[in-house]
Scaffold this active site. Structure first.
Site, PDB file in Angstrom:
ATOM      1  N   GLN A 265     -31.069  66.433 -30.818  1.00 19.27           N
ATOM      2  CA  GLN A 265     -31.004  67.852 -31.164  1.00 19.27           C
ATOM      3  C   GLN A 265     -31.133  68.780 -29.950  1.00 19.27           C
ATOM      4  O   GLN A 265     -30.905  69.974 -30.064  1.00 19.27           O
ATOM      5  CB  GLN A 265     -32.088  68.187 -32.192  1.00 19.27           C
ATOM      6  CG  GLN A 265     -31.922  67.442 -33.507  1.00 19.27           C
ATOM      7  CD  GLN A 265     -30.566  67.673 -34.151  1.00 19.27           C
ATOM      8  OE1 GLN A 265     -30.135  68.803 -34.284  1.00 19.27           O
ATOM      9  NE2 GLN A 265     -29.886  66.599 -34.503  1.00 19.27           N
ATOM     10  N   ASN A 266     -31.520  68.227 -28.792  1.00 20.00           N
ATOM     11  CA  ASN A 266     -31.606  69.061 -27.605  1.00 20.00           C
ATOM     12  C   ASN A 266     -30.188  69.441 -27.186  1.00 20.00           C
ATOM     13  O   ASN A 266     -29.283  68.601 -27.182  1.00 20.00           O
ATOM     14  CB  ASN A 266     -32.325  68.323 -26.474  1.00 20.00           C
ATOM     15  CG  ASN A 266     -32.679  69.260 -25.340  1.00 20.00           C
ATOM     16  OD1 ASN A 266     -31.805  69.822 -24.688  1.00 20.00           O
ATOM     17  ND2 ASN A 266     -33.969  69.432 -25.112  1.00 20.00           N
ATOM     18  N   GLN A 267     -29.989  70.692 -26.838  1.00 19.51           N
ATOM     19  CA  GLN A 267     -28.647  71.204 -26.571  1.00 19.51           C
ATOM     20  C   GLN A 267     -28.238  71.120 -25.098  1.00 19.51           C
ATOM     21  O   GLN A 267     -27.165  71.587 -24.732  1.00 19.51           O
ATOM     22  CB  GLN A 267     -28.552  72.656 -27.050  1.00 19.51           C
ATOM     23  CG  GLN A 267     -28.728  72.774 -28.548  1.00 19.51           C
ATOM     24  CD  GLN A 267     -28.746  74.219 -29.019  1.00 19.51           C
ATOM     25  OE1 GLN A 267     -29.236  75.107 -28.330  1.00 19.51           O
ATOM     26  NE2 GLN A 267     -28.217  74.443 -30.213  1.00 19.51           N
ATOM     27  N   PHE A 268     -29.058  70.506 -24.255  1.00 21.04           N
ATOM     28  CA  PHE A 268     -28.764  70.470 -22.826  1.00 21.04           C
ATOM     29  C   PHE A 268     -27.380  69.914 -22.523  1.00 21.04           C
ATOM     30  O   PHE A 268     -26.591  70.538 -21.812  1.00 21.04           O
ATOM     31  CB  PHE A 268     -29.828  69.657 -22.071  1.00 21.04           C
ATOM     32  CG  PHE A 268     -29.535  69.549 -20.603  1.00 21.04           C
ATOM     33  CD1 PHE A 268     -29.884  70.583 -19.747  1.00 21.04           C
ATOM     34  CD2 PHE A 268     -28.899  68.438 -20.077  1.00 21.04           C
ATOM     35  CE1 PHE A 268     -29.604  70.501 -18.393  1.00 21.04           C
ATOM     36  CE2 PHE A 268     -28.620  68.347 -18.727  1.00 21.04           C
ATOM     37  CZ  PHE A 268     -28.974  69.385 -17.879  1.00 21.04           C
TER      38      PHE A 268
ATOM     39  N   SER B 286     -33.207  74.701 -23.832  1.00 20.27           N
ATOM     40  CA  SER B 286     -32.219  73.920 -24.574  1.00 20.27           C
ATOM     41  C   SER B 286     -32.855  73.155 -25.733  1.00 20.27           C
ATOM     42  O   SER B 286     -32.159  72.534 -26.531  1.00 20.27           O
ATOM     43  CB  SER B 286     -31.506  72.935 -23.631  1.00 20.27           C
ATOM     44  OG  SER B 286     -32.421  71.990 -23.100  1.00 20.27           O
TER      45      SER B 286
END
Length: 165
Positions: free
Chosen positions: A42-45, A141
């Site tokens: 789920q981290n958008q990095f 992020s």
């Protein structure tokens, strides 16, 4: 109160050619378990960086992701090399031990821009950045920071546009 386990972070994604460095605070539990920066799905990095660099980072395996970042002269590290923490929230970090940022700056003659991935990283790291390096604090992020992807992307893109300004 029981003591928390000591956690150790990762070596930097680095080459002497980087111009931009993203500094997070410390890897999440999922990232530590996977031994990958920004390893939580789920981290958008990786999605943010893929959009900025016009590369399909989210579809790549981790070694290809890191190689692609370096090919674009982008490095990644964390402000903390180790800490005590329960869970993954930055607010839960205790006894944070700073990474030797000045050592990385010395080994990065082309580095001109450092972005903090979120306010916690900026608060801990801002006072340790070399004077010739421009800094920005970007929206985290992390999925815990609920700003929309498009608004995050706009601010992250502006950081990477600095090289052209």
């Amino acid at each position: 109160m029981d003591s928390l386990p000591w956690l150790t972070g990762f070596a930097p994604i680095h080459s002497a050619q980087i111009t931009h460095l993203i500094l997070g605070s410390f890897p999440s539990e999922t990232s530590l378990a996977r031994q990958q920066y920004y390893g939580h799905a789920q981290n958008q990095f990786w999605r943010l960086m893929g959009a900025i660099l016009d590369e399909p980072l989210s579809a790549m395996d981790y070694p290809a992701r890191t190689e692609t970042l370096l090919a674009h002269r982008v490095g990644v590290w964390d402000v903390y090399s180790g800490c005590e923490r329960s869970g993954s929230l930055d607010s839960a970090i205790r006894q944070g031990q700073l990474n030797p940022l000045s050592m990385l700056f010395e080994r990065s003659p082309h580095l001109r821009y450092v972005a903090f991935n979120g306010k916690a990283a900026a608060k801990a790291g801002q006072g340790h950045i070399a004077v010739n390096i421009e800094t920005r604090t970007l929206p985290s992020s992390s999925p815990a920071y609920t700003l929309s992807f498009d608004k995050k992307l706009q601010q992250w893109q502006a950081f990477f546009d600095l090289q052209h300004g």
